[in-house]
Write an enzyme that holds these catalytic residues in place. Structure first.
Site, PDB file in Angstrom:
ATOM      1  N   ASP A   1      32.733  67.780  91.238  1.00 14.12           N
ATOM      2  CA  ASP A   1      32.800  69.190  90.891  1.00 14.12           C
ATOM      3  C   ASP A   1      31.585  69.963  91.433  1.00 14.12           C
ATOM      4  OD1 ASP A   1      32.565  71.657  89.057  1.00 14.12           O
ATOM      5  OD2 ASP A   1      34.528  70.818  88.530  1.00 14.12           O
TER       6      ASP A   1
ATOM      7  N   HIS B   1      26.118  54.298  74.979  1.00 17.04           N
ATOM      8  CA  HIS B   1      25.125  53.242  75.206  1.00 17.04           C
ATOM      9  C   HIS B   1      24.154  53.261  74.035  1.00 17.04           C
ATOM     10  CE1 HIS B   1      21.854  56.045  76.102  1.00 17.04           C
ATOM     11  NE2 HIS B   1      22.693  56.712  76.892  1.00 17.04           N
TER      12      HIS B   1
ATOM     13  N   SER C   1      25.115  61.699  78.426  1.00 14.06           N
ATOM     14  CA  SER C   1      25.654  60.417  77.966  1.00 14.06           C
ATOM     15  C   SER C   1      26.587  60.650  76.787  1.00 14.06           C
ATOM     16  CB  SER C   1      24.519  59.489  77.533  1.00 14.06           C
ATOM     17  OG  SER C   1      23.731  59.114  78.620  1.00 14.06           O
TER      18      SER C   1
END
Length: 338
Positions: A286, A163, A301
């Site tokens: 997880d 992003h 990210s």
């Protein structure tokens, strides 16, 4: 015999024309295939911006006591300084140099959102150093921690974040280069409902590993140093979003001990044509990762998403009200950007 040669010549011309037509449709030569290596490791980013932004104000100690000409003159945090007394500024050093001169008045033009505003400030003499100041804090660079998604050995390029880095108005920040540093994750602030968590990393400032060249809707891109060691990374093939299915997958990320690990996730939704590059909704399954981070946190990210042994995208955002869920961008969109 002459007639036969003419016939062969005509056939050759026709064949040549057909080949030229095919090349025009398909391209004269196949593009060099990307040779991708799986990322998942953290990096420290210092991005040089093309603007000078006001990030704060402070008092200046004068003979009359503490004053702040910047605040009283109408400057606000988030303003982007365009020029001072008619001189265009593109760096914080320029701002300091101009304002520290013996100016009696500083005419400053700023952008506040989409509005251009002209302000008049009166610099004052700082008793601590004798220089003229207005009490403004500015920056011309951004820094932070993110995750590298992949390295393309074909041209030694990398992609990260998935992003853009944005300004206070949410617009993609234009950059004028930058530096990529090695980074050590030393702590994690766990994410909870309503408050995103964060990876806390220390830059290895003596270990620049590459340069940043592009900040885009699909992430930050650049090139690694030619001697960067890829021997510890895994070669991987890019997957097609049309082959991605809801169900089990995994992400690769570094959240402790500077060790990249894989973590189980689920692909909840696939949205190939999403205009905001939110091509996947993912859920962290997880237990180990949930115990360490609470889910997706800032700094993750760019963590690559893998399904059926293929790189299909990267983690981009977390749901504020549910840190176990977030969005991902497809690898196709990332590869097409740079």
């Amino acid at each position: 015999m002459a007639s036969k040669r003419k016939t062969i010549y005509k056939l050759f011309i026709i064949l040549f024309a057909v080949m030229c037509f095919i090349c025009a449709l398909t391209g004269a030569a196949p593009a060099e295939a990307a040779e991708l290596y799986l990322g998942g490791f953290p990096a420290g980013f210092v991005l040089n911006t093309t603007t000078v932004e006001v990030v704060g104000m402070c008092d200046v100690m004068t003979e009359s006591g503490p004053v702040c000409p910047a605040r009283s003159g109408g400057l606000k945090t988030g303003d982007v300084i365009k020029n001072i007394n008619g001189t265009e500024v593109t760096s914080s050093d320029q701002v300091t140099e101009i304002l520290s001169a013996n100016l009696k008045r500083a005419e400053i033009t700023v952008m506040r959102g989409d509005e251009e505003i002209c302000l008049t400030l009166t610099p004052v003499k700082d008793l601590t150093n004798g220089k003229m100041r207005v009490g403004v804090l500015v920056r011309d660079s951004l820094s932070g921690v993110g995750t590298v998604t992949y390295i393309n050995k074909t041209d030694n390029s990398f992609a990260s974040l998935g992003h853009p880095v944005t300004d206070t108005a949410g617009c993609v920040t234009k950059i004028n280069g930058g530096t990529l540093y090695g980074c050590i994750i030393y702590d994690v602030k766990r994410g909870v409902r309503g408050t995103p968590g964060e990876l806390k990393g220390a830059f290895q400032s003596s270990k620049a590993i590459g340069t940043a060249e592009l900040n885009s809707d699909c992430g930050v891109y650049g090139r690694l140093d030619e001697n960067y060691d890829l021997s510890g990374l895994t070669r991987i093939e890019a997957g097609d979003i049309d082959d991605v299915t809801p169900g089990k997958a995994e992400i690769y990320s570094t959240v402790s001990a500077n060790k990249r690990e894989s973590y189980e996730i689920s692909i909840v939704k696939v949205d190939k044509g999403n205009k905001d590059n939110r091509n996947f909704v993912i859920k962290i399954d997880d237990k180990d990762l949930l115990s360490k981070t609470g889910g997706i946190v800032q700094g993750m990210s760019g963590s690559p998403i893998v399904q059926n042994g293929k790189l299909i995208g990267a983690v981009t955002h977390v749901f504020i009200n549910d840190p176990t869920r977030g969005f991902g961008i497809s690898i196709e969109n990332m590869l097409a950007q740079y």
